[in-house]
Design an enzyme around this catalytic site. Structure first.
Site, mmCIF file in Angstrom:
data_model
loop_
_atom_site.group_PDB
_atom_site.id
_atom_site.type_symbol
_atom_site.label_atom_id
_atom_site.label_comp_id
_atom_site.label_asym_id
_atom_site.label_seq_id
_atom_site.Cartn_x
_atom_site.Cartn_y
_atom_site.Cartn_z
ATOM 1 N N GLN A 234 0.968 -1.316 0.091
ATOM 2 C CA GLN A 234 -0.105 -0.055 -0.035
ATOM 3 C C GLN A 234 0.887 1.080 -0.129
ATOM 4 O O GLN A 234 2.143 1.148 0.036
ATOM 5 C CB GLN A 234 -0.850 -0.049 1.372
ATOM 6 C CG GLN A 234 -0.097 0.060 2.582
ATOM 7 C CD GLN A 234 -0.912 -0.602 3.649
ATOM 8 O OE1 GLN A 234 -2.132 -0.541 3.563
ATOM 9 N NE2 GLN A 234 -0.295 -0.911 4.759
ATOM 10 N N HIS A 264 -11.508 4.356 18.460
ATOM 11 C CA HIS A 264 -10.916 3.468 19.152
ATOM 12 C C HIS A 264 -11.671 3.081 20.596
ATOM 13 O O HIS A 264 -11.704 1.822 20.736
ATOM 14 C CB HIS A 264 -9.354 3.623 19.432
ATOM 15 C CG HIS A 264 -8.818 3.602 17.763
ATOM 16 N ND1 HIS A 264 -8.201 4.794 17.338
ATOM 17 C CD2 HIS A 264 -8.424 2.751 17.048
ATOM 18 C CE1 HIS A 264 -7.834 4.441 16.095
ATOM 19 N NE2 HIS A 264 -7.814 3.124 15.753
ATOM 20 N N ASP A 288 -1.427 0.587 13.591
ATOM 21 C CA ASP A 288 -1.169 2.113 14.270
ATOM 22 C C ASP A 288 -1.172 1.977 15.817
ATOM 23 O O ASP A 288 -0.687 2.987 16.287
ATOM 24 C CB ASP A 288 -2.183 2.896 13.787
ATOM 25 C CG ASP A 288 -3.514 2.441 14.132
ATOM 26 O OD1 ASP A 288 -3.721 1.523 14.902
ATOM 27 O OD2 ASP A 288 -4.490 3.118 13.337
ATOM 28 N N ASP A 308 -0.627 -7.812 11.518
ATOM 29 C CA ASP A 308 -0.789 -6.789 10.512
ATOM 30 C C ASP A 308 0.207 -7.052 9.354
ATOM 31 O O ASP A 308 1.294 -7.392 9.354
ATOM 32 C CB ASP A 308 -0.459 -5.199 11.181
ATOM 33 C CG ASP A 308 -0.976 -4.020 10.164
ATOM 34 O OD1 ASP A 308 -1.793 -3.423 10.516
ATOM 35 O OD2 ASP A 308 -0.310 -3.985 8.927
ATOM 36 N N ASP A 342 -0.203 -12.050 6.600
ATOM 37 C CA ASP A 342 -1.276 -12.075 5.939
ATOM 38 C C ASP A 342 -2.484 -12.528 6.982
ATOM 39 O O ASP A 342 -2.357 -13.642 7.450
ATOM 40 C CB ASP A 342 -1.481 -12.907 4.640
ATOM 41 C CG ASP A 342 -2.777 -12.619 3.927
ATOM 42 O OD1 ASP A 342 -3.012 -11.755 3.223
ATOM 43 O OD2 ASP A 342 -3.822 -13.419 4.377
ATOM 44 N N ALA A 343 -3.406 -11.915 7.414
ATOM 45 C CA ALA A 343 -4.356 -12.424 8.479
ATOM 46 C C ALA A 343 -4.952 -13.843 8.008
ATOM 47 O O ALA A 343 -5.214 -14.486 9.020
ATOM 48 C CB ALA A 343 -5.350 -11.264 8.845
ATOM 49 N N ASP A 363 -9.876 -4.753 12.875
ATOM 50 C CA ASP A 363 -9.597 -3.298 12.456
ATOM 51 C C ASP A 363 -9.017 -3.447 10.942
ATOM 52 O O ASP A 363 -7.984 -2.686 11.077
ATOM 53 C CB ASP A 363 -8.916 -2.596 13.636
ATOM 54 C CG ASP A 363 -8.919 -1.032 13.631
ATOM 55 O OD1 ASP A 363 -9.733 -0.792 12.744
ATOM 56 O OD2 ASP A 363 -8.155 -0.273 14.296
#
Lengths: 502, 530
Positions: A234, A264, A288, A308, A342-343, A363
Site C-alpha cells: 500500500q 478506538h 497503528d 498486520d 496475511d491475516a 480493525d
C-alpha cells in the site's frame, strides 16, 4: 571579481534564509505547533550563525578557497536537508535531535559565509562602503527569499525540491568563483571536482523528489504530507495540519488524531469491559497501535498478538516519536507480539493447534476491493471461530451504517451466516461519519455498564445508546459475503460512490 | 467483398498479434536479456519416432492382468477404478515423463500452475458416478438439503472473470461497454434460451444436452443441430449481435479450440446448456478450480498408482495373441514386451489407430494449442475491474490468462504465475500445428509478451520466467456431424480384449467425459476378465 562576490552575497543570503524557512516549515509540519517550531528553529539557526561568525576568525589562510568550500558544503547539506528530514522521519529515535542538529550545522556554515566574504573584500573597498554594500545585498536577498518562499516555492515546487534547488545555487556560486579565477591555483581542480559531484547529487535529488513525495499528492490531502512511503502492499501517507495528524492508506483516511479516540474507544471498550478478565487478545490489522493503546488499559491483559500485513506500518508507528506519543508507545509493550503476516493465511496456519483468544479486534480497511473483501467472508469468519472459545468476543469495524447501510448489515448478516450471534452498534466519529461495528459471539452479548476510568467518549450511557439504530440505519436483508460471491464489495462500491457525488 | 471485422481479427492470429504492437513499440519494451525459459512439453520428437518405426526386437518384460496405454485422465480413471475394484496387477504406459495428459501441471517457488485443463464445473445431474470420486478426494464434503456441499477452498473465488475492452476492464465476459440496446436484448434472449435448453428433456426423458454427452436425449430434432455450425444456428435463431457472436466464439474456442463458424451447433450449445450442476453452498454457474488446475485431479488419481506407471514408454505395437495381448514399447534405449489379458487404449484415437489399424478413425481431428506460463514479480493491475481469475482480452487471438494464485485466500500475493491459453484456430489444424512447431522460443516470447504488454504496460520488466508448451493435438474437434455421426458411434464399440477410453470418443474434451470413459472401460474389463 568584486561584482561577482557581491552577487554571491545576494545568492547566499537568499539560500540561507530559504534553508531556515524550510527547516521551520518542516518542523511545524512534522512536529506541529508552528509558533514554537518557528521560533525555536529561528533561534537555533541565528545562534548557530553566531557560532559560525565566531569560528570564522580562526581561519587565516586562503580565504577564497575556504569560502568556496563552505559554499559547496552549504549546498550539499542545506540542499538535501528537507529530503533528509523527510526520509528519516520514521528512522531515528529522536527526530527533534536530528532536526536541531541539521539546523545547527547549516546555521554555522551560513554564519561563516559573510564574515569571510567581508575579509576577502576588505582590501577592495573602503570599510564603510564594504559594510554597506554587503549588508544591502544580504537584506535584499532575505526579502527576496521571504517573498519567494510562500508564494512560489511551497505551492509550485514543494519543500524537498526547493531545498535541492537552492543547494544547487550555492554550488553554482562556488563554481562561478572557481572558473573566474584569473591566475591558476593548485587547489582549484579538486574544488571543481567536489563542486561537480555535489551538483550531480543535488540534481539527482531534485529529479527524484517525486519519488519521496509528489507534489500532486501533497495537494490531494488536507494537511501537509509529513510521511509518504510505498510498500509492496500500500501507499502510506501521514499528514499533519496544526495538531491534526492523519493516516491515509491508499488515499483512504484511517484516522484523524482529533477524534480517533472516539473510534478506538468505541471499538475496544464494549468488548473488553464485557469480559471478566480478558487475558489473551488478538488484533487483526490495527498496525497503528491505537486500538492496542485502549486494550492495554485493562490490567488483566497478559498477551496481545497483533497481526498486520505491512511491516512498514508497525515500524512507522513504533519508531516515530510523534506517532508513539499518539499510541502512548503501545507497540513497545512487553505484552505485545507483532506478526507481520496475511491475516487469512495466519489464521489458516493456526488451524492445526489453534490458540484461543478472549477478545479479537478486527480493525481492517473498508471492504473496497476483492482482495480485502476476502477478510470479510464466511470463510474468514469460519477461521475466526476456531480461535474463539465459548465466552470469547470479537468485534469487526464495519464501515458506516448511514452511508453504506447494506454494506454494514451485510457484515452483520455474514457473521450470523457463519454461526455467530451478533450485536451491531455505531458511534459518531466526525472524521469518518456515523461509524459501525459488529460484535460477534457464541453466547448472547450484554452491554457492560462499567468502564475504565479516564475514557473520553465511552461511558455507560453512551455505550447503551450506541446499540440502538434510528430507522434510516436499521437492519436490512442482504446477500452473504462469500469468497465465491463477494456481494459486500458491490454493496460498498455502489453505496460509497453514490455518497461521494454530493 | 469487404472483409468483416471478424475475418480481419481471426484471419491470422500471428498477424493480429503482430499488429498489436508495432515493431517500434516492441523494441521499446522488449527485454534486454531474453527472459529465461524454454519451449517445454509434449515430447513430439520422441512421439514422432513412431512414424519411423524400426525398433530393436523387444525383451520379454513380464505379464500383467491389464495394460493401459496412456495416462491422461481416461487412463488414470480406468486404472484408479480397476485398482479400487481389486484388479491391481496393472501397468500404465506413458509416453511423457509424467502422467495427467491435458491435466498436466507445473510448479515453481511462486505457485503451482496448470499446463492445460484448469477447472471442472459443478457436477451435472448425469454425473452421479463422479460424485463418489469427488467425495473420496475431499472436493465434496457433505450434503445439505439434497445438494452436494463443495469444499470452499476449491470453489472459484470472486471475481471470476473480466474482459479488456476499449482500453479498460469490465466485470464479466459479455461486453457491456459500447453495446446497443439491441445487443442487450439479444444477450438476454440468448442466455434465457440456453437456460431453457439446460432443463429441457426429450421424449426419452433425458436432457437434450447432458454431461456425459452420451446420456443426452436421442431426439432427432436436437441431434440435427449437430449438422449446423454454431454461427449458422445463431443466425437462423435470430442472433445477429456482433458482441454476442464474439462471446459465443470465445466460449467455443475456450472449451473446444474450435471457432464458432467451424464448430457443431450441438457442441456449441452443449457448452452453455450441459452444465446444470447445483450445490448447497455456491451458485449453479460456479466452477471448481485449483492453483495447478486439473493437475489436482490428475495427481489424486495417480497417487495410488504411482509405482505402476511406466513413463517415457513409447508404445509401438499392440497385438492380439492367443494368450491375450502383447504390447511392445521402447524406453529410449531398449524395446520391451509386456503381455496382458486385456489392454485399454487410453490414448487419443490418432495414436491408437497408428498402433492398431482397426482403431484408425480418419474423421477424428484435433485442435493445436499453445499454453504459456509467465512468472510475474508483480500482480497485473488494470483500470475498471479488479484482477480476476480469468482475464480475457477482447479481439485477441489468445484466450487471455488465468491467475494461478487466485484461489489462495492471501489478501495480496506479491508475485504470481499467469497462464496464457491460445488455441490456434486461425488456420486449419495441420497448418497451424506446422507453423507452431517451426516457431522458436524467442518467437513465442515476442508473441506472448507483446500481447501482455499491450494490456499491462505496468508489467514491463516484471516477467521473471516464461515457459511455453505446444500441444499439437490438444483437443478433439467437434465439427458439424461429428458428435452424432457414424465415426464416433463406431469408435464407442468395445472389442475385447482391447478396450478404448478417451475423451475424444465423446467429441468434447472435458474431465467428466474422460473420467467416464475410463470408468466404463474399467467396468468392461472387469466383466471381460470375469
Amino acid at each position: 571579481m568584486q561584482r561577482l562576490l557581491l552577487i554571491s552575497v545576494f545568492v547566499i543570503a537568499t539560500c540561507g534564509l530559504i534553508y531556515e524557512l524550510i527547516a521551520g516549515t518542516l518542523a511545524s509540519y512534522l512536529l506541529g505547533d508552528s509558533i514554537t517550531q518557528f521560533s525555536t528553529i529561528i533561534g537555533t539557526y541565528l545562534f548557530a550563525m553566531g557560532i559560525g561568525s565566531w569560528a570564522s576568525a580562526k581561519v587565516d589562510k586562503n580565504l577564497l578557497a575556504f569560502f568556496i568550500r563552505i559554499e559547496i558544503l552549504v549546498g550539499l547539506i542545506g540542499g538535501s536537508s528537507a529530503a533528509i528530514l523527510f526520509l528519516l522521519f520514521d528512522q531515528v529515535a529522536s527526530f527533534r535531535f536530528l532536526l536541531y542538529f541539521i539546523v545547527t550545522v547549516i546555521g554555522i556554515l551560513v554564519g561563516i559565509e559573510i564574515p569571510i566574504l567581508l575579509r576577502i573584500l576588505k582590501d577592495r573597498y573602503e570599510f564603510k562602503d564594504l559594510v554597506s554594500r554587503v549588508f544591502t545585498f544580504d537584506y535584499i536577498g532575505a526579502l527576496f527569499a521571504s517573498i519567494l518562499f510562500p508564494l512560489v516555492l511551497v505551492p509550485h515546487l514543494g519543500l524537498i525540491r526547493s531545498s535541492f534547488m537552492f543547494g544547487t545555487f550555492n554550488v553554482l556560486v562556488a563554481l562561478w568563483l572557481l572558473y573566474s579565477l584569473k591566475e591558476p591555483q593548485p587547489w582549484v581542480r579538486l574544488h571543481k571536482i567536489a563542486a561537480g559531484l555535489v551538483l550531480i547529487i543535488l540534481t539527482f535529488g531534485f529529479i527524484s523528489s517525486d519519488k519521496i513525495t509528489s507534489l500532486s499528492e501533497s495537494n490531494n490531502f488536507a494537511g501537509h504530507v509529513i510521511f509518504a512511503k510505498s510498500t509492496p502492499y500500500q501507499r502510506i501517507i501521514v499528514t499533519r495540519q496544526q495538531n491534526d495528524i492523519r493516516l491515509y492508506l491508499n488515499s483512504n483516511l484511517q484516522f484523524s488524531s482529533q477524534d480517533e479516540y472516539r473510534y478506538h474507544e468505541a471499538l475496544v471498550h464494549p468488548v473488553m469491559s464485557a469480559l471478566k478478565a480478558p487475558k489473551n487478545i488478538l488484533i487483526i490489522g490495527g498496525g497503528d497501535g491505537l486500538a492496542l493503546r485502549e486494550i492495554l488499559k485493562y490490567p488483566s491483559v497478559g498477551h496481545v498478538t497483533l497481526v498486520d500485513l505491512d511491516p512498514a506500518m508497525t515500524k512507522l508507528f513504533s519508531s516515530s516519536p510523534m506517532l508513539r506519543k499518539l499510541n502512548t508507545d503501545s507497540l513497545h509493550s512487553p505484552k505485545l507480539k507483532i506478526v507481520n503476516a496475511d491475516a487469512f493465511m495466519w489464521l489458516k496456519q493456526q488451524r492445526a493447534n489453534p490458540p484461543i483468544f478472549d477478545a479479537v479486534f478486527i480493525d481492517l480497511p473498508d471492504p473496497s476491493n476483492f482482495s480485502i473483501g476476502k477478510l470479510y467472508s464466511t470463510a474468514f469468519y469460519g477461521l475466526l471461530h476456531s480461535v474463539m472459545g465459548p465466552d470469547s468476543l470479537a468485534v469487526i469495524q464495519s464501515t458506516s451504517p448511514l452511508v453504506a447501510r447494506q454494506s454494514f448489515w451485510c457484515v452483520n448478516n455474514t457473521l450470523r451466516a457463519s454461526g455467530f450471534q451478533t450485536a451491531p452498534y455505531h458511534a459518531l466519529v466526525p472524521a469518518f461519519g456515523d461509524w459501525g461495528y459488529v460484535i460477534a459471539s457464541n453466547r448472547p452479548y450484554t452491554v457492560p455498564t462499567q468502564y475504565p476510568a479516564g475514557l473520553r467518549f465511552i461511558d455507560a450511557d453512551t455505550a447503551r445508546d450506541m446499540f440502538s439504530f434510528p430507522p434510516d440505519m436499521g437492519p436490512v436483508a442482504t446477500k452473504i459475503q462469500r469468497l465465491d460471491d463477494q456481494a459486500l464489495i458491490h454493496y460498498f462500491d455502489e453505496e460509497w460512490s453514490k455518497y461521494l457525488i454530493y | 467483398m469487404k472483409p468483416t471485422r471478424r475475418q480481419l481479427l481471426y484471419g491470422s492470429g500471428a498477424a493480429a498479434l503482430g499488429a498489436a504492437l508495432s515493431p517500434f513499440a516492441w523494441d521499446a519494451v522488449k527485454p534486454k536479456k531474453p527472459i529465461p525459459g524454454a519451449i517445454v512439453g509434449a515430447n513430439s520428437a520422441f512421439g514422432h519416432r513412431l512414424r519411423e518405426g524400426a525398433f530393436p526386437p523387444p525383451i520379454d518384460s513380464g505379464q500383467h492382468e491389464v495394460i493401459i496405454v496412456g495416462s491422461g485422465i481416461a487412463g488414470l480413471s480406468a486404472a484408479y477404478n480397476l485398482d479400487k475394484a481389486g484388479v491391481t496387477d496393472i501397468r500404465l504406459l506413458e509416453l511423457e515423463d509424467h502422467s495427467g495428459g491435458n491435466a498436466h501441471s507445473g510448479h515453481n517457488a511462486v505457485s503451482a500452475y496448470p499446463w492445460g485443463a484448469h477447472y471442472v464445473p459443478l457436477l451435472s445431474s448425469e454425473s452421479g458416478h463422479i460424485k463418489e470420486l469427488f467425495r473420496d478426494f475431499g472436493i465434496i464434503t457433505g450434503e445439505d438439503k439434497g445438494l452436494p456441499v463443495y469444499n470452499e477452498d476449491y470453489i472459484l473465488n470472486d471475481p471470476d472473470e473480466r474482459l479488456f475492452i476499449d482500453g479498460r476492464w469490465q466485470e464479466g465476459l459479455l461486453p457491456t461497454l459500447g453495446v446497443t440496446a439491441e445487443d442487450q436484448v439479444q444477450y438476454k434472449r440468448f442466455l434465457a434460451h440456453m437456460e431453457a435448453f439446460k432443463i429441457e428433456r426429450g421424449r426419452d426423458g433425458r436432457r437434450l444436452f447432458a454431461i456425459p454427452i452420451d446420456e443426452s436425449s436421442a431426439d432427432a430434432e436436437t441431434r440435427a443441430l449437430d449438422r449446423l455450425t454454431m454461427k449458422n444456428w445463431m443466425l437462423s435463431a435470430g442472433y445477429t449481435s456482433e458482441p454476442l457472436h464474439g462471446f459465443v466464439d470465445y466460449g467455443c474456442r475456450d472449451d473446444f479450440g474450435v471457432r464458432h463458424d467451424e464448430i457443431s451447433a450441438y457442441a456449441g450449445i452443449h457448452y452453455f446448456a450441459g452444465r446444470d450442476g447445483k450445490a448447497a453452498n455456491t451458485a449453479p454457474d460456479s466452477v471448481l478450480t485449483w492453483p495447478e488446475g486439473n493437475g489436482f485431479l490428475a495427481h489424486k488419481l495417480a497417487a495410488p498408482l504411482s509405482n505402476r506407471i511406466i513413463s517415457g514408454a513409447l508404445v509401438y505395437s499392440v497385438r492380439e495373441t492367443s494368450g491375450g495381448v502383447t504390447v511392445d514399447y521402447w524406453d529410449g534405449h531398449t524395446s520391451r514386451r509386456l503381455t496382458a489379458r486385456a489392454v485399454i487404449m487410453a490414448a487419443p484415437r490418432f495414436i491408437a489407430g497408428r498402433l492398431m489399424p482397426e482403431l484408425a478413425a480418419p474423421g477424428f481431428t484435433y485442435a493445436p494449442w499453445v499454453v504459456a506460463n509467465l512468472t510475474l514479480d508483480k500482480l497485473p493491475e488494470g483500470r475498471g475491474a479488479d484482477l480476476a481469475w480469468d482475464n480475457v482480452i477482447k479481439d485477441s487471438p489468445t484466450l487471455g490468462y488465468v491467475v494461478a494464485t487466485h484461489q489462495i485466500p492471501q489478501m495480496q500475493p506479491l508475485r504470481t504465475v499467469i497462464t496464457y491459453y491460445w488455441p490456434l484456430t486461425h488456420a486449419a489444424p495441420a497448418e497451424a500445428r506446422k507453423e507452431a512447431l517451426a516457431r522458436s522460443y524467442e518467437d513465442w516470447q515476442r508473441l506472448f509478451l507483446s500481447e501482455l504488454y499491450r494490456v499491462h504496460p505496468e508489467l514491463v520488466g516484471q516477467v521473471r520466467h516464461m515457459d511455453v508448451w505446444l500441444w499439437g493435438h490438444a483437443m478433439i474437434r467437434p465439427v458439424p456431424g461429428f458428435i452424432w455421426g457414424e465415426p464416433r458411434q463406431a469408435a464407442l464399440k468395445q472389442t475385447p480384449p482391447v478396450f478404448t477410453a478417451h475423451s475424444d470418443m465423446s467429441g468434447i474434451s472435458i474431465f467428466e467425459e474422460a473420467y467416464t470413459h475410463g470408468l466404463k472401460a474399467a467396468q468392461a474389463v472387469r466383466a471381460f476378465l470375469a
